[in-house]
Scaffold this motif. Structure first.
Motif, PDB file in Angstrom:
ATOM      1  N   HIS A  90     -13.915  46.814  23.692  1.00 54.82           N
ATOM      2  CA  HIS A  90     -14.729  46.635  22.491  1.00 54.82           C
ATOM      3  C   HIS A  90     -15.543  45.337  22.572  1.00 54.82           C
ATOM      4  O   HIS A  90     -16.719  45.313  22.226  1.00 54.82           O
ATOM      5  N   GLY A 104     -19.566  45.308  14.129  1.00 54.31           N
ATOM      6  CA  GLY A 104     -18.542  46.329  14.298  1.00 54.31           C
ATOM      7  C   GLY A 104     -18.087  46.786  12.918  1.00 54.31           C
ATOM      8  O   GLY A 104     -17.349  46.071  12.252  1.00 54.31           O
ATOM      9  N   LEU A 151     -21.416  48.962  16.467  1.00 59.05           N
ATOM     10  CA  LEU A 151     -20.376  49.352  17.410  1.00 59.05           C
ATOM     11  C   LEU A 151     -19.483  50.423  16.801  1.00 59.05           C
ATOM     12  O   LEU A 151     -19.764  50.943  15.723  1.00 59.05           O
ATOM     13  N   ASP A 152     -18.383  50.725  17.478  1.00 59.88           N
ATOM     14  CA  ASP A 152     -17.382  51.659  16.972  1.00 59.88           C
ATOM     15  C   ASP A 152     -16.748  51.128  15.685  1.00 59.88           C
ATOM     16  O   ASP A 152     -16.643  49.915  15.499  1.00 59.88           O
ATOM     17  N   HIS A 153     -16.298  52.050  14.855  1.00 58.17           N
ATOM     18  CA  HIS A 153     -15.534  51.681  13.667  1.00 58.17           C
ATOM     19  C   HIS A 153     -14.107  51.308  14.079  1.00 58.17           C
ATOM     20  O   HIS A 153     -13.483  52.038  14.851  1.00 58.17           O
TER      21      HIS A 153
END
Length: 191
Positions: free
Chosen positions: A112, A128, A177-179
């Motif tokens: 991440h 994020g 970004l990703d959760h």
């Protein structure tokens, strides 16, 4: 240029950290969880691709604390709301890409963080998102000054935190970004 990962930590004392979680599981339990979560997170995120800096609170106690690894540089968070403290940390780091995270994100990995730094190669800022409307990471290129209104009028600890923050950076190239979930309550802990 050096990549810098700032991890915001508080001295893990009952009643001073994770108080919403503490209402569910007790203040001692919340402080214990935070202490072990912080240690685990720091261990997981050590990587030669970036320098970790601990942003500590309270300043005097955090700068001398024996809770966290002694080899990591520390900087006091200082006064003000979360936006003031995050802005101070982002502005105070060396030029180059800087990412800032909290210490209460159990799912975060080196992948991440590497993804966030990679996104800063294409964007001026990176966030994020968290499922609760906030965010677990904010990053900036830091080759130029940060937007002057960054973090102004953000409704912290609400479902509006990310959208309010994005409104403070108009015209800025932003990547999302990703959760990932941070832990504020026992429901977050179970998830």
């Amino acid at each position: 240029m050096q990549r810098t990962l700032v991890i915001m930590v508080k001295e893990p004392r009952p009643g001073r950290v994770k108080t919403r979680l503490g209402r569910d599981i007790g203040m001692v339990g919340a402080a214990w969880w935070f202490r072990h979560q912080t240690r685990s997170l720091i261990r997981r995120l050590r990587d030669p691709r970036w320098q970790i800096v601990l942003a500590v609170a309270p300043d005097a106690e955090g700068l001398t604390s024996r809770i966290w690894p002694a080899d990591l540089p520390r900087a006091g968070q200082g006064r003000g709301d979360l936006g003031h403290r995050m802005g101070r940390m982002l502005r105070g780091m060396p030029k180059g890409p800087v990412c800032l995270i909290g210490a209460d994100i159990p799912g975060i990995t080196r992948k991440h963080i590497a993804g966030a730094f990679d996104a800063l190669g294409r964007s001026q800022m990176v966030f994020g998102p968290a499922p609760d409307g906030g965010y677990w990471l904010v990053g900036a290129q830091r080759y130029a000054a940060l937007p002057t209104g960054l973090f102004r009028n953000v409704r912290w600890s609400t479902e509006h935190a990310l959208s309010d923050t994005l409104a403070t950076v108009p015209g800025t190239r932003v990547s999302l970004l990703d959760h990932l979930r941070d832990v504020d309550t026992v429901a977050d802990l179970k998830a």
